[in-house]
Scaffold this motif. Sequence first.
Motif, PDB file in Angstrom:
ATOM      1  N   ILE A 193      84.584 -58.732  14.896  1.00 47.54           N
ATOM      2  CA  ILE A 193      84.651 -57.382  14.738  1.00 47.54           C
ATOM      3  C   ILE A 193      83.295 -56.835  15.622  1.00 47.54           C
ATOM      4  O   ILE A 193      83.371 -55.890  16.102  1.00 47.54           O
ATOM      5  CB  ILE A 193      84.217 -57.130  13.166  1.00 47.54           C
ATOM      6  N   GLN A 211      84.119 -56.070  19.084  1.00 45.02           N
ATOM      7  CA  GLN A 211      85.098 -54.989  19.068  1.00 45.02           C
ATOM      8  C   GLN A 211      84.123 -53.731  19.088  1.00 45.02           C
ATOM      9  O   GLN A 211      84.352 -52.776  19.840  1.00 45.02           O
ATOM     10  CB  GLN A 211      86.036 -54.917  18.054  1.00 45.02           C
ATOM     11  N   ILE A 212      83.182 -53.708  18.261  1.00 48.50           N
ATOM     12  CA  ILE A 212      82.361 -52.488  18.110  1.00 48.50           C
ATOM     13  C   ILE A 212      81.465 -52.466  19.443  1.00 48.50           C
ATOM     14  O   ILE A 212      81.423 -51.319  19.990  1.00 48.50           O
ATOM     15  CB  ILE A 212      81.456 -52.683  16.930  1.00 48.50           C
ATOM     16  N   SER A 248      83.407 -50.792  21.776  1.00 46.93           N
ATOM     17  CA  SER A 248      83.752 -49.451  21.847  1.00 46.93           C
ATOM     18  C   SER A 248      82.406 -48.725  22.187  1.00 46.93           C
ATOM     19  O   SER A 248      82.788 -47.458  22.472  1.00 46.93           O
ATOM     20  CB  SER A 248      84.045 -49.007  20.189  1.00 46.93           C
ATOM     21  N   ASP A 256      82.468 -48.286  25.771  1.00 48.62           N
ATOM     22  CA  ASP A 256      83.613 -47.138  26.185  1.00 48.62           C
ATOM     23  C   ASP A 256      82.847 -45.913  26.080  1.00 48.62           C
ATOM     24  O   ASP A 256      83.063 -44.937  27.195  1.00 48.62           O
ATOM     25  CB  ASP A 256      84.697 -47.027  25.231  1.00 48.62           C
ATOM     26  N   ILE A 302      80.425 -45.461  28.952  1.00 48.31           N
ATOM     27  CA  ILE A 302      80.930 -45.167  30.502  1.00 48.31           C
ATOM     28  C   ILE A 302      81.799 -43.735  30.338  1.00 48.31           C
ATOM     29  O   ILE A 302      81.898 -43.238  31.564  1.00 48.31           O
ATOM     30  CB  ILE A 302      81.964 -46.055  31.179  1.00 48.31           C
ATOM     31  N   VAL A 322      81.497 -46.960  10.560  1.00 53.40           N
ATOM     32  CA  VAL A 322      82.617 -47.712  10.774  1.00 53.40           C
ATOM     33  C   VAL A 322      82.912 -48.504   9.634  1.00 53.40           C
ATOM     34  O   VAL A 322      83.872 -49.343   9.765  1.00 53.40           O
ATOM     35  CB  VAL A 322      82.487 -48.700  12.223  1.00 53.40           C
ATOM     36  N   ILE A 351      80.768 -50.792  33.909  1.00 55.39           N
ATOM     37  CA  ILE A 351      81.979 -50.706  34.696  1.00 55.39           C
ATOM     38  C   ILE A 351      82.060 -51.859  35.668  1.00 55.39           C
ATOM     39  O   ILE A 351      83.331 -52.380  35.707  1.00 55.39           O
ATOM     40  CB  ILE A 351      81.767 -49.449  35.690  1.00 55.39           C
ATOM     41  N   ARG A 388      83.767 -54.584  33.296  1.00 55.56           N
ATOM     42  CA  ARG A 388      85.027 -54.049  32.882  1.00 55.56           C
ATOM     43  C   ARG A 388      85.898 -54.214  34.100  1.00 55.56           C
ATOM     44  O   ARG A 388      87.143 -54.727  34.007  1.00 55.56           O
ATOM     45  CB  ARG A 388      85.148 -52.630  32.474  1.00 55.56           C
TER      46      ARG A 388
END
Lengths: 124, 124, 124, 124
Positions: free
Chosen positions: B9, B12-13, B16, B19, B22, B42, B81, B84
């Motif tokens: 978890i 995943q946080i 996010s 995300d 960027i 969350v 970036i 990713r």
Amino acid sequence: MEFKDTKGIFQQIADSICDKIISGEFPVGSKIPSVREQASAVGVNQNTIMRTYMELQRENIINNQRGIGFFVTESAPQQIIKMRKEEFFNVHLPEFMRQVKLLNLSKEELKPLLDQLNENHEDK
Amino acid sequence: MEFKDTKGIFQQIADSICDKIISGEFPVGSKIPSVREQASAVGVNQNTIMRTYMELQRENIINNQRGIGFFVTESAPQQIIKMRKEEFFNVHLPEFMRQVKLLNLSKEELKPLLDQLNENHEDK
Amino acid sequence: MEFKDTKGIFQQIADSICDKIISGEFPVGSKIPSVREQASAVGVNQNTIMRTYMELQRENIINNQRGIGFFVTESAPQQIIKMRKEEFFNVHLPEFMRQVKLLNLSKEELKPLLDQLNENHEDK
Amino acid sequence: MEFKDTKGIFQQIADSICDKIISGEFPVGSKIPSVREQASAVGVNQNTIMRTYMELQRENIINNQRGIGFFVTESAPQQIIKMRKEEFFNVHLPEFMRQVKLLNLSKEELKPLLDQLNENHEDK
DNA sequence: GTGGTCTAGACCACA
DNA sequence: GTGGTCTAGACCACG
């Protein structure tokens, strides 16, 4: 926020077997590798393989003939493809598009993918 | 065969948050939500958020001003970036193409994706 | 196994003031910097300095003349030196020797320290 | 002025494990105590030990064989000694010399240390 | 049995 | 209010 659960090792192995079924490597009716073979092949405990096979059996993708082995069922390929397409359009495609947008990728950068699509089209 | 470890978890946080960095929702230099805020937002334990933030701090994506909060570093967007894109071209794209081939998908079925690509192209 | 507790910031500041007292920088009877001066000097909250001074006052190392400031007491240097020697021989020296042994350091490598000792000796 | 952060319990445990590695108590390649063993041995929570081990793993001092345990890496002793020497000469030695000077200690008072040094020298 | 993650709740130092 | 550490206890996957 929702969290994706773990994809266990046994699931990943199941996926790879399904791959081989729909790609034709394991045709309908054929015997898949024994638990022992598979275990030593992927370097994993036999328990884990056993669990994988049990799971696939529950989904009617393989069945068991005692003392002989596990065999690919008649309906396996259709089932798998149906599940895979659902997963693809509901999960993978949206996530892929999200990435494409976030990274603002161009057609140029995804040329290999577009080529792939053209090939598929021709097959039909 | 290699197995992907669980994406916890906390990971995943972290993703996010990256995300949001960027995408510009968390600009460079801005304060991200405090551990407690984020945790209740969350619906997760504070320790989990703490771990997320420590991880991001180790990667120089955020840094900490004691007693005040965590802030997005100057270099964060570039770093994210870069990471990713690497992951995309080395992992996601090949896997996506594998699926496309396995399911023998046509251009027609991936129209939304192609539209997406056209939009990105225009931005440039 | 026993664990050493945190040395808080206020403690570290107290130590540095004590250093200055026994080195003669803050002689007996002299006024030490005001809370505000000290706070801006070391870049710390005034509360923290206040706590430091309160602690030192409790140990009779400084005392307070209301509205004027804090002053080094008569007995401060002796007290500090006594405390420091105790701490040195009970804590720092054993730990230092442990490191020296663990890293198997030679006289050569510790030459600066030996020189230091010779100088001290001469002073006496 | 810089402030040393708290040395957390997990750090102190990591240090003590490093001690045991360079002293030969935990040889290269050997298994260190499991998380649970270590936790009950030092009277500390499992999470704390887990954090210690994760930290050591990040520094390539130990590595993990899933389901089996943590093992001392090949390069661990060199790494630790390198780090320790750096810390010793940059931090501990200067601080020690500062104390020695401040307290104006004589050779006589540090005789145990000098003896220690002579022993080390002989080993070489 | 092993590591690994998460929760719930507490306590601390610092601003 | 902020970060930061620790505990106690649970649950999981893997060997």
